[in-house]
Design a protein around this motif. Structure first.
Motif, PDB file in Angstrom:
ATOM      1  N   UNK A 319      49.353  20.281  36.171  1.00 42.13           N
ATOM      2  CA  UNK A 319      49.016  20.936  37.433  1.00 42.13           C
ATOM      3  C   UNK A 319      49.682  20.235  38.616  1.00 42.13           C
ATOM      4  N   UNK A 320      49.587  18.901  38.634  1.00 40.76           N
ATOM      5  CA  UNK A 320      50.171  18.137  39.743  1.00 40.76           C
ATOM      6  C   UNK A 320      51.676  18.336  39.845  1.00 40.76           C
ATOM      7  N   UNK A 321      52.319  18.486  38.703  1.00 47.86           N
ATOM      8  CA  UNK A 321      53.781  18.625  38.700  1.00 47.86           C
ATOM      9  C   UNK A 321      54.209  20.084  38.758  1.00 47.86           C
ATOM     10  N   UNK A 322      53.242  20.982  38.943  1.00 45.77           N
ATOM     11  CA  UNK A 322      53.573  22.402  39.078  1.00 45.77           C
ATOM     12  C   UNK A 322      54.126  23.019  37.810  1.00 45.77           C
ATOM     13  N   UNK A 323      53.689  22.506  36.653  1.00 48.71           N
ATOM     14  CA  UNK A 323      54.223  23.009  35.383  1.00 48.71           C
ATOM     15  C   UNK A 323      53.253  23.962  34.685  1.00 48.71           C
ATOM     16  N   UNK A 324      52.036  24.050  35.213  1.00 49.49           N
ATOM     17  CA  UNK A 324      51.008  24.833  34.521  1.00 49.49           C
ATOM     18  C   UNK A 324      51.386  26.306  34.482  1.00 49.49           C
ATOM     19  N   UNK A 325      51.159  26.909  33.317  1.00 46.70           N
ATOM     20  CA  UNK A 325      51.398  28.345  33.184  1.00 46.70           C
ATOM     21  C   UNK A 325      50.339  29.086  34.002  1.00 46.70           C
ATOM     22  N   UNK A 326      50.739  30.203  34.593  1.00 49.88           N
ATOM     23  CA  UNK A 326      49.782  30.974  35.384  1.00 49.88           C
ATOM     24  C   UNK A 326      48.758  31.622  34.460  1.00 49.88           C
ATOM     25  N   UNK A 327      47.525  31.745  34.960  1.00 53.29           N
ATOM     26  CA  UNK A 327      46.502  32.442  34.189  1.00 53.29           C
ATOM     27  C   UNK A 327      46.910  33.913  34.086  1.00 53.29           C
ATOM     28  N   UNK A 328      46.529  34.592  32.996  1.00 55.35           N
ATOM     29  CA  UNK A 328      46.914  36.001  32.871  1.00 55.35           C
ATOM     30  C   UNK A 328      46.348  36.824  34.030  1.00 55.35           C
ATOM     31  N   UNK A 329      47.138  37.795  34.499  1.00 60.21           N
ATOM     32  CA  UNK A 329      46.717  38.621  35.633  1.00 60.21           C
ATOM     33  C   UNK A 329      45.487  39.441  35.262  1.00 60.21           C
ATOM     34  N   UNK A 330      44.624  39.639  36.249  1.00 62.52           N
ATOM     35  CA  UNK A 330      43.377  40.368  36.038  1.00 62.52           C
ATOM     36  C   UNK A 330      43.552  41.830  36.461  1.00 62.52           C
ATOM     37  N   UNK A 331      42.940  42.710  35.688  1.00 59.16           N
ATOM     38  CA  UNK A 331      42.918  44.137  36.022  1.00 59.16           C
ATOM     39  C   UNK A 331      41.508  44.475  36.478  1.00 59.16           C
ATOM     40  N   UNK A 332      41.369  45.162  37.612  1.00 58.74           N
ATOM     41  CA  UNK A 332      40.049  45.600  38.069  1.00 58.74           C
ATOM     42  C   UNK A 332      39.974  47.117  37.947  1.00 58.74           C
ATOM     43  N   UNK A 333      38.896  47.604  37.359  1.00 56.95           N
ATOM     44  CA  UNK A 333      38.725  49.057  37.227  1.00 56.95           C
ATOM     45  C   UNK A 333      37.670  49.517  38.229  1.00 56.95           C
ATOM     46  N   UNK A 334      38.073  50.384  39.154  1.00 55.35           N
ATOM     47  CA  UNK A 334      37.158  50.908  40.175  1.00 55.35           C
ATOM     48  C   UNK A 334      36.882  52.382  39.892  1.00 55.35           C
ATOM     49  N   UNK A 335      35.631  52.798  40.121  1.00 53.86           N
ATOM     50  CA  UNK A 335      35.289  54.189  39.812  1.00 53.86           C
ATOM     51  C   UNK A 335      34.374  54.773  40.881  1.00 53.86           C
ATOM     52  N   UNK A 336      34.110  56.062  40.769  1.00 56.28           N
ATOM     53  CA  UNK A 336      33.209  56.769  41.669  1.00 56.28           C
ATOM     54  C   UNK A 336      32.054  57.316  40.847  1.00 56.28           C
ATOM     55  N   UNK A 337      31.061  57.869  41.584  1.00 56.67           N
ATOM     56  CA  UNK A 337      29.880  58.444  40.937  1.00 56.67           C
ATOM     57  C   UNK A 337      30.234  59.247  39.666  1.00 56.67           C
ATOM     58  N   UNK A 338      31.159  60.183  39.812  1.00 54.80           N
ATOM     59  CA  UNK A 338      31.453  61.110  38.712  1.00 54.80           C
ATOM     60  C   UNK A 338      32.331  60.521  37.611  1.00 54.80           C
ATOM     61  N   UNK A 339      32.886  59.313  37.811  1.00 60.66           N
ATOM     62  CA  UNK A 339      33.774  58.757  36.778  1.00 60.66           C
ATOM     63  C   UNK A 339      33.234  57.450  36.209  1.00 60.66           C
ATOM     64  N   UNK A 340      31.977  57.126  36.537  1.00 59.76           N
ATOM     65  CA  UNK A 340      31.398  55.839  36.126  1.00 59.76           C
ATOM     66  C   UNK A 340      31.349  55.699  34.593  1.00 59.76           C
ATOM     67  N   UNK A 341      30.877  56.746  33.941  1.00 59.39           N
ATOM     68  CA  UNK A 341      30.750  56.683  32.474  1.00 59.39           C
ATOM     69  C   UNK A 341      32.133  56.563  31.842  1.00 59.39           C
ATOM     70  N   UNK A 342      33.094  57.320  32.363  1.00 52.78           N
ATOM     71  CA  UNK A 342      34.459  57.263  31.840  1.00 52.78           C
ATOM     72  C   UNK A 342      35.035  55.866  32.052  1.00 52.78           C
ATOM     73  N   UNK A 343      34.691  55.252  33.201  1.00 53.31           N
ATOM     74  CA  UNK A 343      35.200  53.907  33.492  1.00 53.31           C
ATOM     75  C   UNK A 343      34.688  52.915  32.454  1.00 53.31           C
ATOM     76  N   UNK A 344      33.413  53.069  32.072  1.00 54.03           N
ATOM     77  CA  UNK A 344      32.829  52.177  31.064  1.00 54.03           C
ATOM     78  C   UNK A 344      33.650  52.185  29.786  1.00 54.03           C
ATOM     79  N   UNK A 345      33.991  53.393  29.325  1.00 54.41           N
ATOM     80  CA  UNK A 345      34.766  53.513  28.085  1.00 54.41           C
ATOM     81  C   UNK A 345      36.167  52.938  28.260  1.00 54.41           C
ATOM     82  N   UNK A 346      36.758  53.210  29.428  1.00 56.92           N
ATOM     83  CA  UNK A 346      38.124  52.721  29.683  1.00 56.92           C
ATOM     84  C   UNK A 346      38.155  51.184  29.722  1.00 56.92           C
ATOM     85  N   UNK A 347      37.136  50.579  30.367  1.00 61.58           N
ATOM     86  CA  UNK A 347      37.076  49.122  30.459  1.00 61.58           C
ATOM     87  C   UNK A 347      36.988  48.511  29.058  1.00 61.58           C
ATOM     88  N   UNK A 348      36.129  49.099  28.242  1.00 58.67           N
ATOM     89  CA  UNK A 348      35.997  48.578  26.861  1.00 58.67           C
ATOM     90  C   UNK A 348      37.342  48.625  26.145  1.00 58.67           C
TER      91      UNK A 348
END
Ligand code: HAM
Length: 425
Positions: A319-348
């Protein structure tokens, strides 16, 4: 306000993400790389009979003499928290009958070790090691195998310029002769030694090489060297280790005063470090051969060789020498009232492949975007109600701000491709 009522014990620490994740990633890399060389994982108890360490690491070493957490259990047996893992692995291999089984035997381990040392930068009382032990190979090929594997592992963590320092301490017999010559050399020069170093001079003069005291260091200048006391077979072995390491392109240099702070070594002793552009050296770990140890602990005469990496130190240097590999990028799934259930399945579904965060509290869109920001999500998948009915989703790159609409079934492939591009940069 006063501070917390309870604090971690001095010299110990708690690991939270992302630091804890780096430890887990290093252990996963060890399992993968050591596994590809045929090494299996061994896990031994943190608690062992004190006697085991006295017999192996050595009664007169700093580790056993003043750094062990030793206590009597309720039946009065003397137990110690392990200060290192080689003794425990050897005990386990004998007790489990593996020492009498087929050779070579290849094992690796990861876990906490305990030494009552003065805490300072990258030195703790509870610290973690990753190590390997190779049993049943008497020849120099063993040293070459473990060092090749070690450098492959450190390379996979992100290290580029690595080197080892190398020495031979010979057999038990040549160590003894060397010890006597060293004592004879040092005795007339020991007037400035402190009490502890005087004890070492009397009991086990090799241990003076572990001393940081200026008077001792000065007295050791020009002292006899282990290499001058090697028997013919140890010398041949050492020369062959050096030749084969050169052939395998493992960078090393000879270090005639290297004896290591543990008594069980025979012949090869080494340490390894990262070299910086400015010539600084970051020590990462050490190891060597211990051909007499299995027998000394009650097993069949079996050669052994191994190393341990100080993981806390190693990750800090990365870390001090700037050699550390970056952590894998995070994906955030955002949904609305009508797509909440679909979002659950997609996240899984996406979690089989990606690190995915989502809002579990059914909050509004604004709150979800804030949560995505807090999670440091590189990509946000937005399940709008109208798009969803058309079989589409929106994919936003938080860094560039670019947003595009994709067919739902091509989302995983699109994320995979973008993740690769992020990792390659
Ligand atoms: P060691 O040199 O005593 O060897 O320890 C190996 C590494 O553990 C050190 O080089 C250092 O990176 C790390 N370490 C030691 N003490 C601390 C501490 N207080 N805080 C943080 N890191 C520390 C052994 O333990 C042998 N069992 C190695 C071995 C395996 N030899 C043959 N097989």
């Amino acid at each position: 306000m006063s501070g917390p009522t309870y604090r971690a014990v001095k010299g110990t620490r708690d690991l939270f993400p992302p630091e804890s994740e780096r430890f887990a990633q290093a252990e996963a890399a060890a399992a993968r790389i050591f596994g590809s060389y045929g090494y299996g994982e061994v896990r031994t108890p943190c608690l062992e009979a004190t006697e085991l360490f006295a017999r192996s690491v050595g009664e007169t070493t700093d580790i056993v003499h003043k750094e062990m957490y030793t206590f009597a259990d309720r039946k009065g047996r003397s137990l110690s928290l392990r200060p290192e893992n080689t003794a425990g692995v050897v005990r386990a291999v004998i007790e489990g009958g593996l020492a009498a089984g087929p050779m070579p035997l290849r094992l690796w381990y990861a876990g906490p070790q305990f030494r009552y040392e003065r805490p300072q930068a990258a030195r703790y009382r509870e610290f973690r090691q990753i190590g390997v032990e190779l049993f049943g190979v008497p020849g120099p090929a063993a040293e070459v195998e473990i060092l090749t594997m070690l450098f492959a592992f450190l390379g996979a963590l992100g290290f580029r310029s690595l080197s080892a320092s190398l020495n031979s301490v010979g057999t038990a017999r040549s160590r003894e002769e060397f010890g006597e010559a060293l004592r004879a050399y040092l005795e007339p020069r020991s007037s400035g030694f402190g009490e502890d170093d005087r004890r070492k001079l009397a009991e086990n003069p090799l241990r003076l090489f572990d001393s940081k005291d200026a008077a001792v260091r000065a007295a050791l200048e020009g002292s006899p060297r282990t290499l001058d006391f090697l028997d013919a077979e140890s010398r041949r072995h050492h020369d062959e280790v050096r030749r084969l390491l050169g052939q395998a392109r493992i960078p090393f240099r000879d270090e005639p005063s290297l004896v290591r702070g543990l008594d069980y070594y025979t012949r090869t002793a080494f340490e390894f470090y990262r070299t910086g552009a400015e010539g600084q050296q970051d020590a990462l770990g050490g190891g060597g051969r211990y051909d007499g140890l299995i027998e000394a602990l009650g097993g069949p005469a079996t050669p052994g060789v191994g190393f341990a990496i100080g993981l806390d130190r190693t990750l800090l240097v990365l870390e001090q020498r700037g050699l550390a590999a970056e952590a894998p990028a995070v994906v955030f799934v955002a949904s609305f009232e009508g797509t909440r259930a679909a979002a659950g399945a997609l996240v899984r579904e996406l979690r089989r492949e990606f690190a995915v965060e989502t809002d579990v509290e059914s909050r509004g869109f604004g709150a979800q975007m804030k949560a995505a920001g807090r999670a440091n999500a590189r990509f946000v998948v937005i399940l709008g109600e109208d798009e969803w009915t058309r079989g589409e989703v929106a994919l936003k790159d938080s860094q560039t701000g670019a947003q595009e609409t994709l067919r739902r079934e091509s989302l995983a492939a699109a994320l995979r491709e973008r993740m690769r591009a992020v990792a390659a940069r």
